[in-house]
Write a protein that holds these residues in place. Structure first.
Motif, mmCIF file in Angstrom:
data_model
loop_
_atom_site.group_PDB
_atom_site.id
_atom_site.type_symbol
_atom_site.label_atom_id
_atom_site.label_comp_id
_atom_site.label_asym_id
_atom_site.label_seq_id
_atom_site.Cartn_x
_atom_site.Cartn_y
_atom_site.Cartn_z
ATOM 1 N N LYS A 44 -25.750 45.205 -51.698
ATOM 2 C CA LYS A 44 -24.583 44.966 -50.863
ATOM 3 C C LYS A 44 -23.945 46.273 -50.426
ATOM 4 C CE LYS A 44 -20.578 41.879 -50.743
ATOM 5 N NZ LYS A 44 -19.763 40.910 -51.524
ATOM 6 N N VAL A 45 -23.795 47.211 -51.347
ATOM 7 C CA VAL A 45 -23.243 48.523 -51.000
ATOM 8 C C VAL A 45 -24.170 49.251 -50.037
ATOM 9 C CG1 VAL A 45 -22.600 50.777 -51.928
ATOM 10 C CG2 VAL A 45 -21.951 48.708 -53.153
ATOM 11 N N PHE A 46 -25.473 49.152 -50.267
ATOM 12 C CA PHE A 46 -26.442 49.809 -49.386
ATOM 13 C C PHE A 46 -26.323 49.284 -47.960
ATOM 14 C CE2 PHE A 46 -30.719 50.135 -47.535
ATOM 15 C CZ PHE A 46 -30.943 51.496 -47.674
ATOM 16 N N GLN A 47 -26.191 47.975 -47.804
ATOM 17 C CA GLN A 47 -26.061 47.381 -46.473
ATOM 18 C C GLN A 47 -24.768 47.828 -45.805
ATOM 19 O OE1 GLN A 47 -29.207 46.429 -45.693
ATOM 20 N NE2 GLN A 47 -28.433 44.528 -44.844
ATOM 21 N N MET A 48 -23.662 47.865 -46.555
ATOM 22 C CA MET A 48 -22.388 48.308 -45.989
ATOM 23 C C MET A 48 -22.466 49.751 -45.514
ATOM 24 S SD MET A 48 -19.595 46.661 -48.605
ATOM 25 C CE MET A 48 -19.432 44.888 -48.821
ATOM 26 N N LEU A 88 -18.692 48.526 -55.392
ATOM 27 C CA LEU A 88 -19.034 49.600 -56.329
ATOM 28 C C LEU A 88 -18.381 49.372 -57.688
ATOM 29 C CD1 LEU A 88 -18.834 52.766 -54.048
ATOM 30 C CD2 LEU A 88 -20.868 51.892 -55.212
ATOM 31 N N VAL A 89 -17.161 48.869 -57.691
ATOM 32 C CA VAL A 89 -16.493 48.572 -58.959
ATOM 33 C C VAL A 89 -17.239 47.461 -59.692
ATOM 34 C CG1 VAL A 89 -14.364 47.688 -59.995
ATOM 35 C CG2 VAL A 89 -14.249 49.373 -58.160
ATOM 36 N N ARG A 90 -17.639 46.442 -58.978
ATOM 37 C CA ARG A 90 -18.383 45.348 -59.612
ATOM 38 C C ARG A 90 -19.761 45.819 -60.086
ATOM 39 N NH1 ARG A 90 -16.977 39.899 -56.044
ATOM 40 N NH2 ARG A 90 -14.702 40.040 -56.310
ATOM 41 N N GLY A 119 -27.381 41.007 -61.230
ATOM 42 C CA GLY A 119 -26.077 41.336 -60.663
ATOM 43 C C GLY A 119 -26.005 42.763 -60.167
ATOM 44 N N SER A 120 -26.585 43.697 -60.920
ATOM 45 C CA SER A 120 -26.592 45.099 -60.489
ATOM 46 C C SER A 120 -27.384 45.269 -59.199
ATOM 47 C CB SER A 120 -27.175 45.981 -61.592
ATOM 48 O OG SER A 120 -26.407 45.897 -62.772
ATOM 49 N N ALA A 121 -28.529 44.608 -59.111
ATOM 50 C CA ALA A 121 -29.341 44.706 -57.900
ATOM 51 C C ALA A 121 -28.616 44.113 -56.700
ATOM 52 C CB ALA A 121 -30.677 43.997 -58.118
ATOM 53 N N TYR A 122 -27.924 43.008 -56.913
ATOM 54 C CA TYR A 122 -27.214 42.358 -55.803
ATOM 55 C C TYR A 122 -26.130 43.264 -55.238
ATOM 56 C CZ TYR A 122 -23.987 39.270 -53.367
ATOM 57 O OH TYR A 122 -23.144 38.719 -52.439
ATOM 58 N N TYR A 123 -25.292 43.810 -56.104
ATOM 59 C CA TYR A 123 -24.187 44.637 -55.615
ATOM 60 C C TYR A 123 -24.671 45.996 -55.120
ATOM 61 C CZ TYR A 123 -20.732 41.234 -56.995
ATOM 62 O OH TYR A 123 -19.985 40.082 -57.067
#
Length: 241
Positions: free
Chosen positions: A173-177, A46-48, A166-170
């Motif tokens: 990633k947060v969504f999967q977590m 989330l910070v990234r 980069g925004s889409a990737y993270y």
């Protein structure tokens, strides 16, 4: 829930046409919407995500300024509007972040006031943000790749594309977590309703619904069939008698 954009004027003599005023923004996605607090392991992502959003805002501002100087404002208007909507959803996701608190306050008291009044924000906006950001990236690649070598505008365009990626990737990633954490919680809650075999010490009492003369006897050892096992004990009443 759908949000309608109000009629606002930008600059002098420039107003949003009726088609854009009627445009709606999906703020909830059935089956993909998350609720609650993100798990601790998603904090770093989330910070990234926040810093990639800042990069997106900076490069998009450069696109707007340089594009206006090159006479590309008409080409960039819809792209900038889409990026603004995407960044606004990102601000709702990170509304408790100190770096975005003032921006969120401005949005929640003006054009997105109806969303704030309904308590929208946090993880509920994560998947809409991801979908909007990914669509912006795809459309930029398909329609503006020919401008990547167009001086300073090409640099700003390339930077905004990288920031969108980069925004889409993270965000993904947060969504999967969050989904994995929700699945683990559901499994733990479901597993707590079961008792392992031969575990008589943890077996729930079964006599709560058997009040009266008869009661269900459970062997103290909880194990196999001994000679002391009895299905029912006590006096009973014969049917029809």
């Amino acid at each position: 829930f759908w949000l309608k954009l109000p009629h606002v004027r930008w600059g002098v003599g420039l107003a949003i046409p009726p088609l854009l005023r009627a445009m709606v923004l999906p703020m909830s996605t059935p089956g993909m919407q998350l609720q609650g607090v993100p798990p601790p392991e998603a904090h770093e992502s989330l910070v990234r995500l926040k810093w990639w959003m800042f990069g997106l805002m900076g490069f998009s501002g450069g696109r707007l300024v340089v594009g206006s100087a090159y006479g590309l404002l008409s080409l960039e208007f819809m792209s900038m509007l889409n990026i603004f909507l995407c960044v606004s959803m990102g601000a709702f996701i990170l509304k408790d972040d100190p770096h975005l608190a003032r921006f969120y306050t401005c949005l929640s008291t003006t054009i997105f006031r109806s969303c704030a009044e309904r308590g929208m924000g946090g993880l509920s906006c994560l998947f809409p943000f991801l979908a909007c950001d990914a669509m912006n990236l795809v459309f930029d690649i398909l329609t503006k790749s020919r401008f990547l070598f167009f001086g300073f505008y090409g640099i700003a365009l390339f930077g905004s594309m990288v920031a969108e990626a980069g925004s889409a990737y993270y965000a993904w990633k947060v969504f999967q977590m969050c989904q994995d954490g929700a699945s683990d919680n559901v499994e733990m809650e479901a597993g707590s309703n079961y008792v392992q075999a031969n575990d008589g010490a943890r077996a729930p009492a079964l006599s709560s619904g058997l009040t009266g003369q008869g009661s269900l006897a459970v062997p103290a050892g909880g194990g196999g069939g001994g000679s002391n096992f009895a299905v029912f004990s006590g006096a009973g009443n014969r049917l029809g008698g």
